[in-house]
Design a protein around this motif. Sequence first.
Motif, mmCIF file in Angstrom:
data_model
loop_
_atom_site.group_PDB
_atom_site.id
_atom_site.type_symbol
_atom_site.label_atom_id
_atom_site.label_comp_id
_atom_site.label_asym_id
_atom_site.label_seq_id
_atom_site.Cartn_x
_atom_site.Cartn_y
_atom_site.Cartn_z
ATOM 1 N N LEU A 110 0.828 -1.206 0.000
ATOM 2 C CA LEU A 110 0.000 0.000 0.000
ATOM 3 C C LEU A 110 0.862 1.256 0.000
ATOM 4 O O LEU A 110 0.540 2.247 -0.668
ATOM 5 C CB LEU A 110 -0.924 -0.005 1.221
ATOM 6 C CG LEU A 110 -2.086 -1.007 1.164
ATOM 7 C CD1 LEU A 110 -2.765 -1.091 2.531
ATOM 8 C CD2 LEU A 110 -3.100 -0.598 0.097
ATOM 9 N N ALA A 111 1.959 1.222 0.730
ATOM 10 C CA ALA A 111 2.856 2.378 0.758
ATOM 11 C C ALA A 111 3.464 2.625 -0.614
ATOM 12 O O ALA A 111 3.566 3.778 -1.069
ATOM 13 C CB ALA A 111 3.957 2.164 1.795
ATOM 14 N N GLU A 112 3.861 1.560 -1.295
ATOM 15 C CA GLU A 112 4.407 1.707 -2.641
ATOM 16 C C GLU A 112 3.361 2.282 -3.587
ATOM 17 O O GLU A 112 3.676 3.105 -4.464
ATOM 18 C CB GLU A 112 4.903 0.364 -3.161
ATOM 19 C CG GLU A 112 5.545 0.438 -4.531
ATOM 20 C CD GLU A 112 6.096 -0.895 -4.978
ATOM 21 O OE1 GLU A 112 7.310 -1.122 -4.810
ATOM 22 O OE2 GLU A 112 5.311 -1.721 -5.486
ATOM 23 N N ALA A 113 2.111 1.851 -3.423
ATOM 24 C CA ALA A 113 1.023 2.342 -4.268
ATOM 25 C C ALA A 113 0.550 3.735 -3.866
ATOM 26 O O ALA A 113 -0.211 4.366 -4.603
ATOM 27 C CB ALA A 113 -0.160 1.371 -4.207
ATOM 28 N N PHE A 133 4.429 -22.040 1.829
ATOM 29 C CA PHE A 133 5.345 -22.808 2.660
ATOM 30 C C PHE A 133 6.733 -22.181 2.587
ATOM 31 O O PHE A 133 7.183 -21.739 1.537
ATOM 32 C CB PHE A 133 5.410 -24.257 2.199
ATOM 33 C CG PHE A 133 4.160 -25.056 2.470
ATOM 34 C CD1 PHE A 133 3.190 -24.577 3.337
ATOM 35 C CD2 PHE A 133 3.969 -26.285 1.871
ATOM 36 C CE1 PHE A 133 2.038 -25.316 3.600
ATOM 37 C CE2 PHE A 133 2.823 -27.031 2.110
ATOM 38 C CZ PHE A 133 1.858 -26.543 2.981
ATOM 39 N N GLY A 134 7.400 -22.188 3.715
ATOM 40 C CA GLY A 134 8.673 -21.503 3.819
ATOM 41 C C GLY A 134 8.539 -20.163 4.510
ATOM 42 O O GLY A 134 9.527 -19.503 4.807
ATOM 43 N N GLY A 135 7.289 -19.765 4.764
ATOM 44 C CA GLY A 135 7.042 -18.499 5.449
ATOM 45 C C GLY A 135 6.859 -17.317 4.535
ATOM 46 O O GLY A 135 6.869 -16.170 4.979
ATOM 47 N N PHE A 136 6.676 -17.560 3.232
ATOM 48 C CA PHE A 136 6.528 -16.464 2.282
ATOM 49 C C PHE A 136 5.171 -15.791 2.408
ATOM 50 O O PHE A 136 4.137 -16.456 2.505
ATOM 51 C CB PHE A 136 6.714 -16.966 0.849
ATOM 52 C CG PHE A 136 8.051 -17.593 0.602
ATOM 53 C CD1 PHE A 136 9.212 -16.862 0.740
ATOM 54 C CD2 PHE A 136 8.149 -18.929 0.233
ATOM 55 C CE1 PHE A 136 10.453 -17.438 0.515
ATOM 56 C CE2 PHE A 136 9.381 -19.515 0.005
ATOM 57 C CZ PHE A 136 10.537 -18.761 0.148
ATOM 58 N N GLN A 137 5.176 -14.465 2.367
ATOM 59 C CA GLN A 137 3.941 -13.674 2.407
ATOM 60 C C GLN A 137 4.056 -12.584 1.344
ATOM 61 O O GLN A 137 5.028 -11.817 1.341
ATOM 62 C CB GLN A 137 3.753 -13.014 3.773
ATOM 63 C CG GLN A 137 3.900 -13.940 4.962
ATOM 64 C CD GLN A 137 2.807 -14.987 5.040
ATOM 65 O OE1 GLN A 137 1.676 -14.738 4.656
ATOM 66 N NE2 GLN A 137 3.154 -16.165 5.550
ATOM 67 N N SER A 138 3.087 -12.518 0.441
ATOM 68 C CA SER A 138 3.129 -11.528 -0.631
ATOM 69 C C SER A 138 1.798 -10.798 -0.727
ATOM 70 O O SER A 138 0.738 -11.360 -0.417
ATOM 71 C CB SER A 138 3.450 -12.196 -1.973
ATOM 72 O OG SER A 138 4.744 -12.757 -1.953
ATOM 73 N N ALA A 139 1.855 -9.551 -1.165
ATOM 74 C CA ALA A 139 0.659 -8.723 -1.320
ATOM 75 C C ALA A 139 0.800 -7.873 -2.567
ATOM 76 O O ALA A 139 1.883 -7.338 -2.845
ATOM 77 C CB ALA A 139 0.469 -7.834 -0.092
ATOM 78 N N MET A 140 -0.284 -7.758 -3.314
ATOM 79 C CA MET A 140 -0.299 -6.947 -4.534
ATOM 80 C C MET A 140 -1.548 -6.090 -4.562
ATOM 81 O O MET A 140 -2.645 -6.558 -4.205
ATOM 82 C CB MET A 140 -0.230 -7.848 -5.764
ATOM 83 C CG MET A 140 -0.179 -7.102 -7.097
ATOM 84 S SD MET A 140 0.319 -8.188 -8.472
ATOM 85 C CE MET A 140 2.103 -8.251 -8.200
ATOM 86 N N VAL A 141 -1.387 -4.844 -4.978
ATOM 87 C CA VAL A 141 -2.482 -3.886 -5.027
ATOM 88 C C VAL A 141 -2.767 -3.526 -6.477
ATOM 89 O O VAL A 141 -1.860 -3.091 -7.211
ATOM 90 C CB VAL A 141 -2.142 -2.609 -4.230
ATOM 91 C CG1 VAL A 141 -3.283 -1.598 -4.340
ATOM 92 C CG2 VAL A 141 -1.876 -2.954 -2.771
#
Length: 422
Positions: free
Chosen positions: A293-296, A405-413
């Motif tokens: 959100l900050a990038e956007a 798996f592996g703990g990855f978390q991604s978000a896209m706006v």
Amino acid sequence: MMRRVAITGLGVVAPGGIGVKEYWDLLTAGRTATRTISFYDPSQFRSRVAAECDFDPLAAGLSQQETRRLDRAAQFAVVSTREALADSGLDTSALDPGRIGTSLGSAVGCTTSLEREYAVVSDGGREWLVDHTYAIPQLYRHFVPSSMAAEVGQAAGAEGPAAVVSTGCTSGLDSLGHAVELIREGTCDVMIAGATEAPISPITSACFDAILATTPRNDTPESACRPFDRTRSGLVLGEGAAVLVLEELESARARGAHVYAEIAGFAQRCNAYHMTGLKPDGREMSEAIDAALAEARIDPSAIDYINAHGSGTKMNDRHETGAFKRSLGEHAYRTAISSIKSMIGHSLGAIGSLEIAACALAMEHGVLPPTANLHEPDPDLDLDYIPLTAREKQTDVVLSVGSGFGGFQSAMVLARPERSIA
């Protein structure tokens, strides 16, 4: 000023629908494509359901040579690429091919062909020392996942940067994020980006059985995947692909392209906590959301819809709910949320791109896809998870998240390009 990135073309191969129109019809109707596995005898496995694609490569436009050469996942990717390019109206032959790049996500690569060929060269697993002379000439292509990105690049006439992004179940978001960065930094003007996966095989079933991640609800496969439902019991494997044409926004406008949405922000995090475990507070996913959100340059209160990871596991549902509350505050309670995995299963590395395609279509048509099989909401999940029926709603800002798996978390706006930039 930072170059902005537009989605101008979509191509999809999905369970229950080959092509964008069929895919969108399935999602908005709330139909499920999950069924008893038909690709092999699943009787020995704890979980015997999956979301399979009814895919005929020849009917989908591939030649007999392509069908022989390409793994099933690569076939999905090439067919999706051709549809996306046609949808975009982009004539890549008129562009500098060195300014067109490829970014393809996949978690498990050419699993289908590799497992099939191992069974052949080992005589069904009976021989420890395998006989390579029984292997097909294309085996090396299947062994090297980068071959899939090369096939997509060839289909698009792309001679710029080419990469396979493999970050587990966030691969489909992360591959798009990589593509966006290449356009923003000026390396490319056009990216053919997305993800593909064909993981439905005995080895995959065995792996997910071992960690008890997939549902044992085999008697009712059409309702086996139940994100956010009190009776949920695990994820359902899926397969498929989505490829997007991404362009620098002003160039797309100059050629009169139809713009589905702008990819306005992207971020990824790793929890460095556990290979498969998630903390219920959702801190790591929340940090990815905040950074995207900050990038956007978009306030959390502007989000109209969230496409959740929604895999159908209790741990993930609690993690996401916590993350949405941390990032959106009180606005989380006013934001519509749904999971399309309830209908098309979890296609591992491909699902993030399939979900972004769904988000772009939701913005295009003013309709939010529902969460199928959500009959008994979990009282601990007290947000607005859309049940059963699609909801009409115009959206200007959409958030899609992924957890792997592996703990990855991604978000896209995604956002409408016409919005004001802070």
